[in-house]
Design a protein around this motif. Sequence first.
Motif, PDB file in Angstrom:
ATOM      1  N   ASP A  99       1.190  -1.333   0.074  1.00 60.81           N
ATOM      2  CA  ASP A  99      -0.278  -0.424  -0.084  1.00 60.81           C
ATOM      3  C   ASP A  99       1.055   1.179  -0.142  1.00 60.81           C
ATOM      4  N   ASP A 100       1.874   1.009   0.237  1.00 60.15           N
ATOM      5  CA  ASP A 100       2.827   2.613   0.620  1.00 60.15           C
ATOM      6  C   ASP A 100       3.746   2.584  -0.913  1.00 60.15           C
ATOM      7  N   GLY A 101       3.682   1.679  -1.392  1.00 56.89           N
ATOM      8  CA  GLY A 101       4.266   1.408  -3.333  1.00 56.89           C
ATOM      9  C   GLY A 101       5.608   0.926  -3.199  1.00 56.89           C
ATOM     10  N   MET A 102       5.925   0.169  -2.021  1.00 55.95           N
ATOM     11  CA  MET A 102       7.695  -0.766  -2.050  1.00 55.95           C
ATOM     12  C   MET A 102       6.800  -1.972  -2.943  1.00 55.95           C
ATOM     13  N   LYS A 103       8.415  -1.944  -3.522  1.00 56.70           N
ATOM     14  CA  LYS A 103       7.972  -3.243  -4.859  1.00 56.70           C
ATOM     15  C   LYS A 103       8.704  -4.311  -3.862  1.00 56.70           C
ATOM     16  N   PHE A 104       8.320  -5.703  -3.829  1.00 53.95           N
ATOM     17  CA  PHE A 104       8.588  -6.624  -3.391  1.00 53.95           C
ATOM     18  C   PHE A 104       8.913  -7.746  -4.476  1.00 53.95           C
ATOM     19  N   VAL A 105       9.681  -8.550  -4.721  1.00 58.11           N
ATOM     20  CA  VAL A 105       9.752  -9.899  -4.674  1.00 58.11           C
ATOM     21  C   VAL A 105       9.565 -11.355  -4.384  1.00 58.11           C
ATOM     22  N   SER A 106       8.807 -12.137  -4.795  1.00 56.94           N
ATOM     23  CA  SER A 106       8.425 -13.546  -4.118  1.00 56.94           C
ATOM     24  C   SER A 106       8.932 -14.624  -5.328  1.00 56.94           C
ATOM     25  N   ILE A 107       9.214 -15.521  -4.921  1.00 57.26           N
ATOM     26  CA  ILE A 107      10.233 -16.618  -5.681  1.00 57.26           C
ATOM     27  C   ILE A 107       9.747 -17.941  -4.822  1.00 57.26           C
ATOM     28  N   LEU A 108       8.783 -18.530  -5.248  1.00 59.84           N
ATOM     29  CA  LEU A 108       9.325 -20.073  -4.851  1.00 59.84           C
ATOM     30  C   LEU A 108      10.134 -20.886  -5.219  1.00 59.84           C
ATOM     31  N   MET A 109      10.702 -21.768  -4.624  1.00 56.87           N
ATOM     32  CA  MET A 109      11.688 -22.852  -4.893  1.00 56.87           C
ATOM     33  C   MET A 109      11.313 -23.780  -4.644  1.00 56.87           C
ATOM     34  N   ARG A 110      11.871 -24.950  -5.530  1.00 56.36           N
ATOM     35  CA  ARG A 110      11.391 -26.638  -4.881  1.00 56.36           C
ATOM     36  C   ARG A 110      12.530 -27.246  -5.356  1.00 56.36           C
ATOM     37  N   PHE A 111      12.944 -28.363  -4.228  1.00 55.34           N
ATOM     38  CA  PHE A 111      14.164 -29.722  -4.654  1.00 55.34           C
ATOM     39  C   PHE A 111      13.764 -30.225  -4.168  1.00 55.34           C
ATOM     40  N   TRP A 112      14.738 -30.557  -5.224  1.00 60.26           N
ATOM     41  CA  TRP A 112      14.685 -32.969  -4.719  1.00 60.26           C
ATOM     42  C   TRP A 112      15.859 -32.849  -4.460  1.00 60.26           C
ATOM     43  N   TYR A 113      16.603 -33.812  -3.401  1.00 58.69           N
ATOM     44  CA  TYR A 113      17.062 -33.972  -2.706  1.00 58.69           C
ATOM     45  C   TYR A 113      17.152 -35.155  -2.292  1.00 58.69           C
ATOM     46  N   LEU A 114      18.827 -36.209  -2.200  1.00 59.24           N
ATOM     47  CA  LEU A 114      18.513 -37.612  -1.838  1.00 59.24           C
ATOM     48  C   LEU A 114      18.971 -37.817  -0.372  1.00 59.24           C
ATOM     49  N   ASN A 115      18.710 -38.328   0.548  1.00 60.06           N
ATOM     50  CA  ASN A 115      18.635 -38.414   2.390  1.00 60.06           C
ATOM     51  C   ASN A 115      19.156 -39.952   2.775  1.00 60.06           C
ATOM     52  N   GLY A 116      19.918 -40.214   3.156  1.00 60.11           N
ATOM     53  CA  GLY A 116      19.628 -40.857   3.710  1.00 60.11           C
ATOM     54  C   GLY A 116      18.788 -41.522   5.643  1.00 60.11           C
ATOM     55  N   ALA A 117      18.607 -40.746   5.807  1.00 53.90           N
ATOM     56  CA  ALA A 117      17.838 -40.601   6.921  1.00 53.90           C
ATOM     57  C   ALA A 117      16.908 -42.102   7.099  1.00 53.90           C
ATOM     58  N   ASN A 118      16.548 -42.503   8.771  1.00 58.39           N
ATOM     59  CA  ASN A 118      16.421 -43.648   8.466  1.00 58.39           C
ATOM     60  C   ASN A 118      14.502 -43.745   8.664  1.00 58.39           C
ATOM     61  N   LEU A 119      14.203 -43.896   7.427  1.00 55.37           N
ATOM     62  CA  LEU A 119      12.414 -42.888   6.693  1.00 55.37           C
ATOM     63  C   LEU A 119      11.800 -44.644   6.764  1.00 55.37           C
ATOM     64  N   PRO A 120      11.207 -44.969   6.810  1.00 58.36           N
ATOM     65  CA  PRO A 120      10.156 -46.028   6.205  1.00 58.36           C
ATOM     66  C   PRO A 120      10.548 -46.045   4.620  1.00 58.36           C
ATOM     67  N   ASP A 121       9.575 -47.535   4.068  1.00 60.38           N
ATOM     68  CA  ASP A 121      10.407 -47.577   2.922  1.00 60.38           C
ATOM     69  C   ASP A 121       9.377 -46.209   2.308  1.00 60.38           C
ATOM     70  N   GLU A 122       8.321 -46.317   2.880  1.00 66.68           N
ATOM     71  CA  GLU A 122       8.109 -45.017   1.941  1.00 66.68           C
ATOM     72  C   GLU A 122       6.795 -44.103   3.177  1.00 66.68           C
ATOM     73  N   VAL A 123       7.417 -43.147   2.196  1.00 61.51           N
ATOM     74  CA  VAL A 123       7.132 -41.955   3.691  1.00 61.51           C
ATOM     75  C   VAL A 123       5.675 -41.673   2.698  1.00 61.51           C
ATOM     76  N   PRO A 124       4.673 -41.583   3.084  1.00 64.95           N
ATOM     77  CA  PRO A 124       3.511 -41.813   2.651  1.00 64.95           C
ATOM     78  C   PRO A 124       3.470 -39.861   1.804  1.00 64.95           C
ATOM     79  N   GLY A 125       2.881 -39.596   0.721  1.00 65.40           N
ATOM     80  CA  GLY A 125       3.368 -38.115   0.150  1.00 65.40           C
ATOM     81  C   GLY A 125       4.812 -38.101  -0.417  1.00 65.40           C
ATOM     82  N   GLU A 126       5.354 -39.051  -0.036  1.00 68.28           N
ATOM     83  CA  GLU A 126       7.028 -38.585  -0.602  1.00 68.28           C
ATOM     84  C   GLU A 126       6.985 -39.612  -1.666  1.00 68.28           C
TER      85      GLU A 126
END
Length: 118
Positions: free
Chosen positions: A41-68
Amino acid sequence: VLRVLKEKISLLPDNHRDALAADIDAIMYTTEGDVRIYYDDDGMKFVSILMRFWYLNGANLPDEVPGETKVFQIVFGDESTKEKRHLLTANYEFQREFTEGAKPDWTITRIEHPRLLE
């Protein structure tokens, strides 16, 4: 946001906390999602960026993590040295003010690690 994140992380089991960590070399793919330029409302300019990352991880999770994505097994050396890796996703939204004279600092405004931070 930082207070809420610290609180959520402190309540997570160790294996989920381990799954949040991603070494720079473990990031397999990145893409920008939503890129927005807007004015307040005050005329200040902003930029917003959504970044998506896919990464490998060796954490001890179940074979299938729901939604992953399902687990991949990567073989290093011979067949007896299999290591289990999960391909996980993370979404981070960054915001920066672009008004003339503003500091060039980016702020994380949203963090999503589906099924790990819920």
